[in-house]
Design an enzyme around this catalytic site. Structure first.
Site, PDB file in Angstrom:
ATOM      1  N   LYS A  94       0.801  -1.231   0.000  1.00  0.00           N
ATOM      2  CA  LYS A  94       0.000   0.000   0.000  1.00  0.00           C
ATOM      3  C   LYS A  94       0.832   1.279   0.000  1.00  0.00           C
ATOM      4  CE  LYS A  94      -4.532  -1.373   1.679  1.00  0.00           C
ATOM      5  NZ  LYS A  94      -4.370  -2.778   2.141  1.00  0.00           N
ATOM      6  N   GLU A 116     -10.329   7.328   4.603  1.00  0.00           N
ATOM      7  CA  GLU A 116     -10.992   6.422   5.524  1.00  0.00           C
ATOM      8  C   GLU A 116     -10.126   5.181   5.642  1.00  0.00           C
ATOM      9  OE1 GLU A 116     -11.656   6.484   2.334  1.00  0.00           O
ATOM     10  OE2 GLU A 116     -11.359   4.354   1.879  1.00  0.00           O
ATOM     11  N   SER A 382       1.507  -9.724  -1.177  1.00  0.00           N
ATOM     12  CA  SER A 382       1.213  -8.297  -0.980  1.00  0.00           C
ATOM     13  C   SER A 382       1.628  -7.756   0.375  1.00  0.00           C
ATOM     14  CB  SER A 382      -0.269  -8.035  -1.226  1.00  0.00           C
ATOM     15  OG  SER A 382      -1.070  -8.866  -0.410  1.00  0.00           O
TER      16      SER A 382
END
Ligand SMILES: *Cc1c(COP(=O)(O)O)cnc(C)c1O
Length: 400
Positions: A94, A116, A382
């Site tokens: 991310k 958020e 990931s």
């Protein structure tokens, strides 16, 4: 697949064939247009590219390695390789798009990043980027999630972010999205809304994909250098779809490479028990864009569930929706049990504790390896699983 793929998709209005676009209130339209224009000029400039390149190398620790899983391949067959995004700073992919979004915010003269978060992973990555650039950071989070995801809430606060508790409705992700959008609409001049995956209105699916392309570009080159050929298949888990688009994008033109996107099958195939949007959903509009969605009989986003909280979203990136329809990517499901088994297999055979999200991709790779024992499989790992260990022990315990 055309070699002009990235010039063709999305089109100038942000559509990937019928999916994507920007279905948003008029006040937001001009803001999104500004961000789009800025993206096309600023992010293509030498200064921006050089700064991002330097951040990738010296701060994030890129390139992350590609690793051959010797013991896992011996047990299951095939030749299984991992792209180690778990070794990216903060432990997941991310940060790749958060650093890109925050760098763009800096060039735009923004003071504050707003977002958020559900499980807190996006919040932590964005708070990290904000600290790096000296920007304010405001993360909206449902009170239910705040109680559940204590370590990530603490991380965000340590990093200097403000965590805004959201106490209306079900007090989870959907309400947090509303609250964050409201805060952004109050001050769109000084703030920017940073979306956490390849979802939301145009230009976010395109921008986030482009910031994640580094994963695929590195992995393709590293894999070729290691083996002298392309992998037979590439596998990634799909929540919103950012880590998957990151690695898939480098192989879309290679017709001989089979590509698999793995959705969370959860605890059953009943609506509400999974988050397998493309396997069980239908096209619709959600959060300002068109994609495959899971909806109830009233056309509202349905509740979704997965053992991996980073995968439980009732929509999916518009680009994935298109890649499904044109059959370039195969989408399939892995359920909770298969995910937990793979979590332990990778931990015990290779000494790598994977995130529960990533464990879905690993589980699918194990199936492919057994089915095609002569083949090579490149998995996007990931993220790392440290965040999941207490939950795993409390809920499942050690394997028998
Ligand atoms: C958030 C997250 C995901 C899911 O997000 P995508 O946008 O689908 O990539 C997958 N893996 C990890 C480790 C995550 O934190």
């Amino acid at each position: 697949m055309s070699h002009n793929y990235f010039k063709t998709y999305p089109n100038k209005d942000g559509f990937f064939n019928e999916y994507g676009g920007a279905f948003i209130p008029p006040v937001l339209e001009s803001e999104m247009k500004k961000i789009t224009d800025a993206y096309f000029t600023i992010s293509k400039s030498h200064d921006f590219i050089n700064e991002l390149r330097s951040i990738r190398k010296h701060y994030q620790g890129r390139p992350t390695p590609v690793y051959y899983c010797n013991r896992l391949s011996q047990k299951y067959g095939g030749r299984i390789y991992l792209k180690r995004e778990d070794l990216n700073h903060t432990g997941a992919h991310k940060l790749n798009h958060c650093m890109g979004e925050a760098l763009l915010a800096k060039y735009l003269g923004k003071k504050k990043l707003i977002a958020e978060t559900g499980a807190g992973q996006h919040g932590v990555a964005l708070a990290t980027a904000a600290a790096y650039f000296g920007l304010e950071c405001e993360i909206h989070m449902g009170e239910v999630d705040i109680a559940k995801e204590h370590p990530n809430v603490v991380r965000m606060k340590i990093l200097g972010a403000t965590v805004v508790p959201v106490s209306h409705g079900l007090k989870t992700l959907k309400e947090a999205v509303d609250s964050a959008f409201e805060a952004y609409l109050k001050d769109p001049i000084n703030s920017i809304y940073c979306i956490g995956s390849v979802v939301g209105p145009h230009p976010f699916p395109m921008m986030v994909r482009d910031f994640q392309r580094v994963v695929g570009i590195e992995a393709r080159e590293q894999y070729m250098e290691m083996t002298g050929e392309l992998p037979d298949s590439v596998v990634a888990c799909v929540g919103g779809g950012s880590n998957a688009m990151g690695i898939f994008s480098a192989f879309l033109d290679d017709e001989e490479v089979a590509i698999y996107g793995v959705e969370p099958g959860g605890r059953s195939m009943n609506l509400g028990d999974h988050a397998a949007t493309m396997s069980f959903g239908t096209p619709g509009i959600i959060h300002g864009f068109k994609c495959y969605t899971l909806q109830d009989e009233n056309g509202e986003p349905s509740p979704v569930y997965s053992v991996a909280s980073g995968l439980d979203y009732p929509g999916v990136g518009p680009e994935h929706s298109m890649l499904k329809d044109i059959k370039r990517v195969n989408y399939d499901v892995i359920n909770d049990t298969e995910c937990i088994d793979a979590f332990y297999e990778l931990s015990r055979l290779e000494g790598i504790i994977p995130a529960l999200e990533s464990s879905h991709a690993v589980a699918y790779a194990l199936k492919l390896a057994q089915k095609y024992p002569q083949s090579s499989i490149l998995v996007n790992l990931s993220g790392r699983g440290d965040k999941d260990i207490d939950f795993i022990m409390d809920t499942f315990g050690l394997p028998k």
